[in-house]
Design an enzyme around this catalytic site. Structure first.
Site, PDB file in Angstrom:
ATOM      1  N   SER A 117      -8.498  -4.024 -35.913  1.00 44.05           N
ATOM      2  CA  SER A 117      -9.028  -4.277 -34.562  1.00 44.05           C
ATOM      3  C   SER A 117      -8.716  -5.706 -34.145  1.00 44.05           C
ATOM      4  O   SER A 117      -8.620  -6.602 -34.996  1.00 44.05           O
ATOM      5  CB  SER A 117     -10.542  -4.085 -34.553  1.00 44.05           C
ATOM      6  OG  SER A 117     -11.086  -4.514 -33.319  1.00 44.05           O
ATOM      7  N   TYR A 137     -18.473  -6.066 -38.437  1.00 49.93           N
ATOM      8  CA  TYR A 137     -17.320  -5.241 -38.039  1.00 49.93           C
ATOM      9  C   TYR A 137     -16.037  -6.081 -38.076  1.00 49.93           C
ATOM     10  O   TYR A 137     -15.008  -5.639 -38.594  1.00 49.93           O
ATOM     11  CB  TYR A 137     -17.566  -4.664 -36.640  1.00 49.93           C
ATOM     12  CG  TYR A 137     -16.453  -3.799 -36.086  1.00 49.93           C
ATOM     13  CD1 TYR A 137     -16.228  -2.511 -36.569  1.00 49.93           C
ATOM     14  CD2 TYR A 137     -15.623  -4.263 -35.063  1.00 49.93           C
ATOM     15  CE1 TYR A 137     -15.220  -1.719 -36.053  1.00 49.93           C
ATOM     16  CE2 TYR A 137     -14.613  -3.473 -34.531  1.00 49.93           C
ATOM     17  CZ  TYR A 137     -14.409  -2.200 -35.036  1.00 49.93           C
ATOM     18  OH  TYR A 137     -13.402  -1.416 -34.519  1.00 49.93           O
TER      19      TYR A 137
HETATM   20  P1  NAD Z   1     -14.645   7.395 -32.504  1.00 49.00           P
HETATM   21  O1  NAD Z   1     -16.090   7.084 -32.737  1.00 49.00           O
HETATM   22  O2  NAD Z   1     -14.272   8.137 -31.269  1.00 49.00           O
HETATM   23  O3  NAD Z   1     -14.052   8.172 -33.757  1.00 49.00           O
HETATM   24  C1  NAD Z   1     -14.333   7.770 -35.074  1.00 49.00           C
HETATM   25  C2  NAD Z   1     -14.430   8.987 -35.949  1.00 49.00           C
HETATM   26  O4  NAD Z   1     -14.657   8.579 -37.298  1.00 49.00           O
HETATM   27  C3  NAD Z   1     -15.563   9.951 -35.571  1.00 49.00           C
HETATM   28  O5  NAD Z   1     -15.035  11.247 -35.388  1.00 49.00           O
HETATM   29  C4  NAD Z   1     -16.489   9.902 -36.783  1.00 49.00           C
HETATM   30  O6  NAD Z   1     -17.145  11.132 -37.056  1.00 49.00           O
HETATM   31  C5  NAD Z   1     -15.520   9.532 -37.890  1.00 49.00           C
HETATM   32  N1  NAD Z   1     -16.200   8.980 -39.056  1.00 49.00           N
HETATM   33  C6  NAD Z   1     -17.215   8.087 -39.091  1.00 49.00           C
HETATM   34  N2  NAD Z   1     -17.594   7.863 -40.358  1.00 49.00           N
HETATM   35  C7  NAD Z   1     -16.788   8.618 -41.152  1.00 49.00           C
HETATM   36  C8  NAD Z   1     -16.694   8.823 -42.553  1.00 49.00           C
HETATM   37  N3  NAD Z   1     -17.516   8.199 -43.418  1.00 49.00           N
HETATM   38  N4  NAD Z   1     -15.737   9.675 -43.017  1.00 49.00           N
HETATM   39  C9  NAD Z   1     -14.921  10.317 -42.154  1.00 49.00           C
HETATM   40  N5  NAD Z   1     -14.969  10.167 -40.826  1.00 49.00           N
HETATM   41  C10 NAD Z   1     -15.891   9.326 -40.329  1.00 49.00           C
HETATM   42  O7  NAD Z   1     -13.899   5.988 -32.584  1.00 49.00           O
HETATM   43  P2  NAD Z   1     -12.461   5.489 -32.042  1.00 49.00           P
HETATM   44  O8  NAD Z   1     -12.726   4.542 -30.934  1.00 49.00           O
HETATM   45  O9  NAD Z   1     -11.519   6.611 -31.871  1.00 49.00           O
HETATM   46  O10 NAD Z   1     -12.036   4.576 -33.273  1.00 49.00           O
HETATM   47  C11 NAD Z   1     -11.054   4.951 -34.211  1.00 49.00           C
HETATM   48  C12 NAD Z   1     -10.701   3.738 -35.049  1.00 49.00           C
HETATM   49  O11 NAD Z   1     -10.168   2.705 -34.216  1.00 49.00           O
HETATM   50  C13 NAD Z   1     -11.893   3.112 -35.760  1.00 49.00           C
HETATM   51  O12 NAD Z   1     -11.493   2.650 -37.035  1.00 49.00           O
HETATM   52  C14 NAD Z   1     -12.242   1.941 -34.882  1.00 49.00           C
HETATM   53  O13 NAD Z   1     -12.926   0.932 -35.572  1.00 49.00           O
HETATM   54  C15 NAD Z   1     -10.869   1.501 -34.419  1.00 49.00           C
HETATM   55  N6  NAD Z   1     -10.864   0.722 -33.183  1.00 49.00           N
HETATM   56  C16 NAD Z   1     -11.344   1.229 -32.025  1.00 49.00           C
HETATM   57  C17 NAD Z   1     -11.312   0.456 -30.872  1.00 49.00           C
HETATM   58  C18 NAD Z   1     -11.841   0.933 -29.554  1.00 49.00           C
HETATM   59  O14 NAD Z   1     -11.935   0.113 -28.626  1.00 49.00           O
HETATM   60  N7  NAD Z   1     -12.163   2.193 -29.395  1.00 49.00           N
HETATM   61  C19 NAD Z   1     -10.787  -0.842 -30.925  1.00 49.00           C
HETATM   62  C20 NAD Z   1     -10.302  -1.318 -32.119  1.00 49.00           C
HETATM   63  C21 NAD Z   1     -10.331  -0.519 -33.251  1.00 49.00           C
END
Ligand code: NAD
Length: 252
Positions: free
Chosen positions: A143, A158
């Site tokens: 991130s 985080y």
């Molecule tokens: P999201 O919440 O839509 O999806 C995350 C998924 O991870 C969910 O389906 C959840 O059930 C699953 N999950 C949580 N704990 C788990 C576990 N122990 N085992 C298996 N699955 C698990 O989130 P997103 O925004 O699509 O994020 C995806 C990735 O991108 C994450 O790693 C997040 O930190 C990273 N990210 C997101 C953003 C953003 O702005 N959305 C920015 C930077 C990084």
């Protein structure tokens, strides 16, 4: 129709059941490019439904990335079914908008475990197989929070977890390069998904957008495109890198 970049490839994406999430968008783009995809997530029914959306050849399975034995069992089952895993995307992640003094031990454990321990465990579950085949690509979701010290949504724990993912990515890339396994990280900026769990206010959204030179939040597809690049042979000499997908919100 563009050229299929992942024809005949088998890809595993963790945390990919979330409907508007980065994992699901990545799974869809990979499938559009010819890959067979396994969607792993906590909830089996949601994972199966997400895979079914992509087509009948794709697989949905329950997998908690913080459980090494479970992750290993899942990868072994997929290797038995497919004969190979070419790509792992460590996408599962959670975040919490906490200030430094509000991070309780349970918050630390939850955020570090899913983001960092999960990335390690799922990688360990496929590395022996990738090494044996002398090929593999691992893409880790870090991130911009790791690079600029948060300031978007997630708390310091985080940022620390995602910075840990960057260190792990680079060290794995170095160790696995001789076996032709490439490991890279993506650093998304602010992307409109459900990870904020309804805690993102309109005021926060305005402030965040004001700090993005491109003037908009990213989309899940913006991130999926980068994942496709890193998972395909287009990036054949790229390893140990962190690729920014942030609309210019951190230029360094
Ligand atoms: P999201 O919440 O839509 O999806 C995350 C998924 O991870 C969910 O389906 C959840 O059930 C699953 N999950 C949580 N704990 C788990 C576990 N122990 N085992 C298996 N699955 C698990 O989130 P997103 O925004 O699509 O994020 C995806 C990735 O991108 C994450 O790693 C997040 O930190 C990273 N990210 C997101 C953003 C953003 O702005 N959305 C920015 C930077 C990084």
């Amino acid at each position: 129709m563009s050229t299929a970049l992942l024809q005949g490839k088998f890809a595993v994406i963790t945390g990919a059941a979330s409907k508007r999430g980065l994992g699901k968008a990545t799974a869809k783009l990979f499938a559009d490019h010819g890959a067979t995809v396994a969607i792993l997530d906590l909830d089996e029914a949601a994972a199966i439904a997400a895979a079914a959306d992509l087509g009948p050849q794709h697989v949905g399975m329950a997998c908690n990335v913080t459980d090494l034995e479970g992750a290993t069992r899942t990868m072994q089952a997929l290797i038995a079914k497919w004969g190979q895993i070419d790509i792992l995307v460590n996408n599962a992640g959670i975040t919490q908008p906490l200030k430094i003094m509000d991070i309780a031990p349970g918050n630390y454990d939850a955020v570090l475990d899913v983001n960092l321990r999960g990335t390690l465990y799922c990688s360990q579950a496929v590395i022996p197989h990738m090494r044996e085949r002398k090929q593999g690509k691992i893409v880790n979701m870090s991130s911009v929070s790791a690079q600029r010290g948060g300031g978007i949504f997630g708390g310091p724990h985080y940022s620390a977890a995602k910075a840990g993912v960057l260190g792990l990515t680079k060290a794995m890339a170095r160790e696995l390069a001789p076996d032709n396994v490439r490991v890279n990280a993506i650093c998304p900026g602010f992307i409109a998904t459900d990870i904020t769990g309804g805690l993102l206010t309109d005021d926060m959204r305005v402030t965040i957008n004001a700090g993005i030179p491109m003037g908009r939040a990213g989309t899940a597809e913006d991130v999926a495109g980068c994942a496709l690049f890193l998972a395909s042979d287009l990036s054949s000499y790229v390893t140990g890198s962190e690729v920014d997908v942030n609309g210019g919100s951190l230029i360094h």
